[in-house]
Write a protein that holds these residues in place. Structure first.
Motif, PDB file in Angstrom:
ATOM      1  N   LYS A 153     -40.743  41.755  27.108  1.00 59.19           N
ATOM      2  CA  LYS A 153     -41.003  41.988  25.691  1.00 59.19           C
ATOM      3  C   LYS A 153     -39.475  42.616  24.843  1.00 59.19           C
ATOM      4  O   LYS A 153     -39.104  41.963  23.806  1.00 59.19           O
ATOM      5  CB  LYS A 153     -41.962  43.091  25.353  1.00 59.19           C
TER       6      LYS A 153
ATOM      7  N   ASP B  83     -51.934  33.886  33.098  1.00 57.37           N
ATOM      8  CA  ASP B  83     -52.290  35.313  33.385  1.00 57.37           C
ATOM      9  C   ASP B  83     -52.542  35.537  34.716  1.00 57.37           C
ATOM     10  O   ASP B  83     -52.328  36.703  35.406  1.00 57.37           O
ATOM     11  CB  ASP B  83     -53.202  36.076  32.400  1.00 57.37           C
TER      12      ASP B  83
ATOM     13  N   LYS C 154     -43.768  43.511  31.870  1.00 57.35           N
ATOM     14  CA  LYS C 154     -44.351  43.260  30.431  1.00 57.35           C
ATOM     15  C   LYS C 154     -43.231  43.891  29.616  1.00 57.35           C
ATOM     16  O   LYS C 154     -43.112  43.348  28.597  1.00 57.35           O
ATOM     17  CB  LYS C 154     -45.923  43.688  30.188  1.00 57.35           C
TER      18      LYS C 154
END
Length: 494
Positions: A126, A93, A122
């Motif tokens: 996804k 991260d 993100k």
């Protein structure tokens, strides 16, 4: 007047010296590395010539976690399996941002998947992962299209009738057509004029991104953007690819809702409709167009170069080639169709393919990341904004994990009984938050293309050639030097 000038020069020297000493003091907590110098940093220590030995030499001197300076920008290199694993997984991260260079900002604009960060990245990533699964990755839908494209490539090779030819462009076109099937829902005939232009623009852009001209632009963007040169042609090629994607999106919009989603664009348009009232949504047409662009970047050059290396190494190692072919014939017999699941029955063939990916990893290093916050790693301070470079090549050649790292040896992936063995240091697709989105697609297409070609042909050296050159052309990618070989049809497939 002369005294005044001398005083000003002396003052400037003092200020620069103080800044230099302050910088050296601040670096005590940083990872070790070559001496930093004002303006130019320490990248000079790496040399002007890019090669596979430079990073290794620096690691031997400074350790498997060291720092270079690109001007005032800190660059941290992770060398070897342990350092790369710790950086990409334990600090996943912390190192999840993508470096946006001046040239990439011009056409990527922080949109899509590969060149975006934060919430946009993100959400788009996804969606990409979810959609690839819906499209049947690993199932019959997408696999069937890959099988069809592999058969097309076999037919293309067969038309050469065993005479010497360069397989590079046919491979590139076939792999590109796999991406076309994923994104647009259809393939293009290789003689299609639009497809030929698309491939020409895309190939031209990739060539520039892997060139010295690209590096020069990134170092001196304020000068280069005012000058003519290859960068202008590359930008025109990028815009042509984006324009092609926009046209395909418009075609899909005309028929959207008339059928169930069939491809990536269909699924994205559906997601845009669902998210119309979501103020945090990043689903829009520009992100869609850049996602299409990213899928081509991530899924074409990588697999195409790997297959080019595969055929070169098979021609240079006829004993390994023949052993893998015999295994395919013994196990699959008269079956005309390969499925990805068949790899479990073909341990040696699977080992050969994995060893090709390891032995001739196609990137000089790994994809650069950027540190999203201040990080402490192994007792060293890594500041926010530092560029993180995981040297994946050093992982794939780490002598503590590979018995003969500098040799082409399929036994790296076999146990004593000849069973295929997964290796934890096999990380050609990276690891952590930014692991390659197309890893599963690449694994499927590489196996199906490789097995079909190996079954259909014997790959031989042209008459008078003793061995094909295995020294790569070193750029951002490591491409094989142009070569010709003979794809001689086997009796069972001719």
């Amino acid at each position: 007047m002369e005294v005044l000038w001398l005083m000003l020069v002396a003052l400037l020297v003092c200020l620069l010296s103080l800044h230099f000493l302050r910088q050296l003091r601040a670096q005590r907590s940083y990872p070790p590395g070559p001496l930093w110098l004002p303006v130019i940093g320490s990248i000079w220590r790496a040399g002007l010539k890019a090669d596979t030995d430079t990073v290794s030499k620096l690691a031997k001197r400074y350790g498997d976690l060291y720092m270079l300076w690109l001007g005032h920008i800190p660059v941290v290199v992770l060398f070897g399996y342990e350092a790369v694993k710790e950086g990409l997984i334990n600090h996943s991260d912390d190192f999840d941002e993508r470096v946006l260079t001046p040239f990439l900002k011009l056409f990527a604009n922080g949109e899509g998947i590969i060149f975006s960060n934060g919430h946009t990245w993100k959400q788009q990533r996804k969606f990409g992962i979810t959609t690839m699964r819906k499209l049947g990755l690993g199932k019959k839908g997408m696999e069937h299209q890959i099988e069809e494209e592999a058969h097309q490539l076999v037919e293309t090779f067969a038309r050469e009738k065993g005479q010497p030819f360069d397989p590079a462009m046919p491979i590139f076109n076939s792999i590109s057509n796999v991406i076309c099937a994923v994104v647009f829902g259809h393939r293009f005939p290789v003689e299609d004029k639009e497809f030929i232009k698309l491939m020409g623009d895309f190939y031209g852009l990739l060539t520039f991104l892997c060139s010295v001209d690209h590096m020069v632009y990134e170092l001196f963007p304020w000068i280069m953007k005012r000058l003519p040169g290859p960068h202008r042609k590359a930008l025109a090629s990028a815009e042509a690819v984006l324009s092609f994607a926009r046209k395909e999106v418009e075609k899909h919009k005309e028929h959207h809702g008339a059928h169930e989603p069939q491809d990536f664009i269909d699924f994205y348009l559906s997601q845009m409709k669902k998210s119309e009232n979501d103020p945090n949504s990043t689903y829009n047409e520009e992100n869609l167009v850049h996602c299409i662009f990213d899928l081509f970047i991530a899924g074409t050059e990588t697999s195409a170069l790997t297959l080019q290396w595969a055929l070169l190494l098979l021609a240079n190692h006829p004993d390994i080639q023949e052993k893998a072919h015999r295994e395919i014939e013994d196990v699959l017999g008269s079956s005309q169709i390969f499925h990805y699941q068949d790899r479990k029955k073909l341990p040696y063939t699977n080992a050969v393919l994995h060893e090709i990916e390891r032995f001739r990893y196609i990137f000089l290093l790994g994809g650069p990341r950027q540190c999203s916050k201040d990080v402490n790693m192994r007792g060293f301070f890594i500041p926010k904004g530092a560029i993180i470079i995981p040297d994946l090549r050093s992982v794939l050649c780490d002598p503590t994990h590979w018995e003969t790292p500098e040799e082409f040896n399929p036994n790296h992936f076999l146990d004593e009984d000849g069973n295929f063995v997964e290796r934890e240091a096999f990380l050609p697709f990276g690891a952590g938050a930014r692991v390659c989105l197309g890893e599963q697609l690449a694994r499927i297409e590489l196996f199906i293309f490789f097995a079909n070609l190996l079954r259909a042909f014997t790959f031989q050296l042209p008459e008078g050639v003793k061995e094909l050159n295995t020294d790569p052309i070193v750029r951002l990618t490591l491409a094989p030097r142009p070569y010709k070989l003979c794809a001689v049809p086997r009796n069972s497939s001719s």
